[in-house]
Write a protein that holds these residues in place. Structure first.
Motif, PDB file in Angstrom:
ATOM      1  N   ILE A 147      27.212  26.675  36.595  1.00  0.00           N
ATOM      2  CA  ILE A 147      28.114  27.773  36.292  1.00  0.00           C
ATOM      3  C   ILE A 147      27.506  28.620  35.174  1.00  0.00           C
ATOM      4  CG2 ILE A 147      30.401  28.391  35.408  1.00  0.00           C
ATOM      5  CD1 ILE A 147      31.421  25.769  36.685  1.00  0.00           C
ATOM      6  N   ILE A 148      27.377  29.918  35.446  1.00  0.00           N
ATOM      7  CA  ILE A 148      26.782  30.814  34.446  1.00  0.00           C
ATOM      8  C   ILE A 148      27.773  31.840  33.917  1.00  0.00           C
ATOM      9  CG2 ILE A 148      24.430  30.557  35.297  1.00  0.00           C
ATOM     10  CD1 ILE A 148      24.800  33.228  36.771  1.00  0.00           C
ATOM     11  N   ASP A 149      28.975  31.916  34.543  1.00  0.00           N
ATOM     12  CA  ASP A 149      29.947  32.884  34.037  1.00  0.00           C
ATOM     13  C   ASP A 149      31.345  32.524  34.519  1.00  0.00           C
ATOM     14  OD1 ASP A 149      30.809  35.031  32.604  1.00  0.00           O
ATOM     15  OD2 ASP A 149      30.030  36.564  33.949  1.00  0.00           O
ATOM     16  N   PHE A 150      32.339  32.891  33.689  1.00  0.00           N
ATOM     17  CA  PHE A 150      33.749  32.764  34.019  1.00  0.00           C
ATOM     18  C   PHE A 150      34.334  34.168  34.035  1.00  0.00           C
ATOM     19  CE2 PHE A 150      32.412  29.331  31.163  1.00  0.00           C
ATOM     20  CZ  PHE A 150      32.582  28.224  31.983  1.00  0.00           C
ATOM     21  N   VAL A 151      34.979  34.547  35.134  1.00  0.00           N
ATOM     22  CA  VAL A 151      35.516  35.903  35.263  1.00  0.00           C
ATOM     23  C   VAL A 151      36.982  35.810  35.669  1.00  0.00           C
ATOM     24  CG1 VAL A 151      35.286  38.158  36.355  1.00  0.00           C
ATOM     25  CG2 VAL A 151      33.248  36.732  35.976  1.00  0.00           C
ATOM     26  N   GLU A 152      37.866  36.436  34.901  1.00  0.00           N
ATOM     27  CA  GLU A 152      39.296  36.403  35.174  1.00  0.00           C
ATOM     28  C   GLU A 152      39.692  37.567  36.077  1.00  0.00           C
ATOM     29  OE1 GLU A 152      43.065  34.866  35.184  1.00  0.00           O
ATOM     30  OE2 GLU A 152      41.257  33.988  34.296  1.00  0.00           O
ATOM     31  N   LYS A 153      40.206  37.238  37.273  1.00  0.00           N
ATOM     32  CA  LYS A 153      40.716  38.215  38.233  1.00  0.00           C
ATOM     33  C   LYS A 153      39.754  39.392  38.421  1.00  0.00           C
ATOM     34  CE  LYS A 153      45.528  37.000  37.382  1.00  0.00           C
ATOM     35  NZ  LYS A 153      46.888  37.457  36.978  1.00  0.00           N
ATOM     36  N   PRO A 154      38.579  39.124  38.987  1.00  0.00           N
ATOM     37  CA  PRO A 154      37.562  40.174  39.121  1.00  0.00           C
ATOM     38  C   PRO A 154      38.018  41.297  40.055  1.00  0.00           C
ATOM     39  CG  PRO A 154      36.961  38.243  40.401  1.00  0.00           C
ATOM     40  CD  PRO A 154      38.145  37.838  39.577  1.00  0.00           C
ATOM     41  N   ASN A 158      32.078  29.876  24.687  1.00  0.00           N
ATOM     42  CA  ASN A 158      31.277  29.513  23.511  1.00  0.00           C
ATOM     43  C   ASN A 158      30.389  28.312  23.792  1.00  0.00           C
ATOM     44  OD1 ASN A 158      32.393  31.568  22.013  1.00  0.00           O
ATOM     45  ND2 ASN A 158      33.941  30.283  21.044  1.00  0.00           N
ATOM     46  N   MET A 159      30.906  27.342  24.530  1.00  0.00           N
ATOM     47  CA  MET A 159      30.118  26.166  24.880  1.00  0.00           C
ATOM     48  C   MET A 159      28.939  26.555  25.772  1.00  0.00           C
ATOM     49  SD  MET A 159      33.383  23.630  25.530  1.00  0.00           S
ATOM     50  CE  MET A 159      32.465  22.204  26.110  1.00  0.00           C
ATOM     51  N   LYS A 160      29.184  27.459  26.712  1.00  0.00           N
ATOM     52  CA  LYS A 160      28.118  27.899  27.609  1.00  0.00           C
ATOM     53  C   LYS A 160      27.024  28.629  26.836  1.00  0.00           C
ATOM     54  CE  LYS A 160      29.049  31.351  30.288  1.00  0.00           C
ATOM     55  NZ  LYS A 160      28.053  32.361  29.827  1.00  0.00           N
ATOM     56  N   ASP A 213      27.668  18.452  31.065  1.00  0.00           N
ATOM     57  CA  ASP A 213      28.550  18.532  29.897  1.00  0.00           C
ATOM     58  C   ASP A 213      29.987  18.798  30.323  1.00  0.00           C
ATOM     59  OD1 ASP A 213      26.564  18.308  27.699  1.00  0.00           O
ATOM     60  OD2 ASP A 213      25.755  20.113  28.638  1.00  0.00           O
ATOM     61  N   SER A 214      30.152  19.506  31.448  1.00  0.00           N
ATOM     62  CA  SER A 214      31.490  19.797  31.943  1.00  0.00           C
ATOM     63  C   SER A 214      31.450  20.021  33.448  1.00  0.00           C
ATOM     64  CB  SER A 214      32.070  21.038  31.255  1.00  0.00           C
ATOM     65  OG  SER A 214      33.332  21.369  31.780  1.00  0.00           O
ATOM     66  N   VAL A 215      32.491  19.581  34.118  1.00  0.00           N
ATOM     67  CA  VAL A 215      32.683  19.867  35.539  1.00  0.00           C
ATOM     68  C   VAL A 215      34.004  20.617  35.668  1.00  0.00           C
ATOM     69  CG1 VAL A 215      32.989  18.920  37.851  1.00  0.00           C
ATOM     70  CG2 VAL A 215      31.419  17.797  36.236  1.00  0.00           C
ATOM     71  N   LYS A 236      25.773  22.453  29.824  1.00  0.00           N
ATOM     72  CA  LYS A 236      25.644  22.545  31.275  1.00  0.00           C
ATOM     73  C   LYS A 236      27.011  22.395  31.949  1.00  0.00           C
ATOM     74  CE  LYS A 236      23.626  20.036  35.210  1.00  0.00           C
ATOM     75  NZ  LYS A 236      22.850  18.827  35.607  1.00  0.00           N
ATOM     76  N   PHE A 237      27.395  23.428  32.729  1.00  0.00           N
ATOM     77  CA  PHE A 237      28.637  23.408  33.501  1.00  0.00           C
ATOM     78  C   PHE A 237      28.295  23.400  34.993  1.00  0.00           C
ATOM     79  CE2 PHE A 237      29.930  25.061  29.468  1.00  0.00           C
ATOM     80  CZ  PHE A 237      31.273  24.746  29.320  1.00  0.00           C
TER      81      PHE A 237
END
Length: 336
Positions: free
Chosen positions: A150-157, A204-206, A125-127, A211-212
């Motif tokens: 991809i299961i998570d997006f984390v900003e500046k961990p 929200n899409m995830k 669905d997304s790359v 699927k990312f």
């Protein structure tokens, strides 16, 4: 396939060069940043590009719009111009081009160049394009599962989550789906720091089960400020030279001059008592006399005399005569 390029930012960190030219039109190795970007994307996705939508500020002017349309047409695509008048975040910028968000699309921010050798997974669905970095705490990163999804997006961990940094280029199988998610953010005033963020739409899409997957790039080159732009110019020259491209125009006039590769030298450049290179770009019509210059980026129709330059960036129609070594002067500047 369509490409959407948000580029309405002022490029304040690259001033004075962006006072007269939008950052995505600054030339790297003789070609505007945004031109190289969309060419490289076209090479990765290996599909026909039907449209390139550029999101700009109205203040950029008619000449900039004309140049952007020409960039799209050189790739056999339709060029479309949209405007973002207020800097209200990444999602807000992309939605300025909502009329073009149909079918498969790529969203690419125009201050990044890359080198990659991967096949786009069009079943996803997304790359999301990513690059492995040494210090992930300075970036937004993605976390993967055992299936390379991809299961998570984390900003500046602040703690180690992943070292795969998001570089700002995204593929979406359905532009309509992305448009719907971003419209939800706008309609419901979902903001962070006063801005509408693309990552909120991705989250929200995830959650809905889309699927990312990552698209890993080999090189990621920034053009955020003067020093990194000069470095990116040097790296790009090295890649192009290694690929066997001849970047020195046949119309160059030399008199007691030495060119140390890799260099880009444009049309009708005059080199007199000069050593140029390595890692130098000289735009069309430049005159370089009694000068040594390396690791530098010079735009069109500028004159450089009696100089010893390293890590320099000079705009168009500038004139420089002096003993300064590391400089950054914009269009029409005179230092004599």
């Amino acid at each position: 396939m369509k490409i959407i390029v948000p580029m309405a930012g002022r490029g304040s960190r690259l001033r004075p060069h962006t006072l007269t030219v939008p950052k995505p039109l600054i030339p790297i190795a003789g070609k505007p940043i945004v031109h190289r970007l969309v060419e490289d994307i076209a090479g990765v996705i290996n599909q026909e590009i039907k449209e390139i939508a550029f999101i700009i500020h109205k203040d950029f002017g008619n000449q900039v719009e004309k140049e952007l349309i020409e960039i799209a047409e050189k790739l056999g695509a339709k060029g479309t111009i949209y405007y973002q008048e207020q800097p209200l975040g990444t999602a807000h910028a992309i939605m300025a081009a909502k009329e073009s968000m149909t079918g498969p699309i790529v969203v690419a921010y125009a201050d990044t160049l890359f080198r990659a050798d991967f096949t786009l997974d069009t079943t996803a669905d997304s790359v999301i394009w990513v690059k492995q970095v040494e210090d992930p705490s300075a970036f937004g990163v993605v976390q993967l599962n055992d299936q390379n999804q991809i299961i998570d997006f984390v900003e500046k961990p602040t703690e180690f989550i992943s070292d795969l940094a998001i570089i700002g280029i995204y593929y979406f199988k359905s532009g309509e789906t992305l448009r719907s998610e971003l419209q939800y953010l706008l309609d419901n005033n979902v903001v962070k720091g006063g801005e509408y963020q693309l990552t909120d739409g991705l989250e929200n899409m995830k959650i809905k089960g889309l699927k990312f997957v990552p698209g890993k790039v080999e090189e990621w080159m920034d053009c955020g400020n003067k020093n990194v732009t000069v470095e990116t110019n040097s790296r790009m020259l090295g890649f192009l030279y290694a690929d066997g491209q001849n970047l020195v125009s046949e119309s160059v006039i030399t008199e007691n001059a030495t060119i140390i590769q890799p260099c880009y030298i444009g049309e009708n450049v005059v080199l007199k008592n000069a050593t140029v290179g390595p890692n130098v770009s000289l735009g069309d019509g430049c005159i370089v006399e009694n000068t040594t210059i390396k690791n530098s980026l010079v735009q069109n129709n500028s004159k450089i005399k009696n100089a010893d330059l390293d890590n320099a960036m000079i705009g168009s129609y500038a004139s420089f005569d002096g003993n300064f070594k590391t400089i950054s002067i914009g269009d029409y500047s005179v230092l004599e």
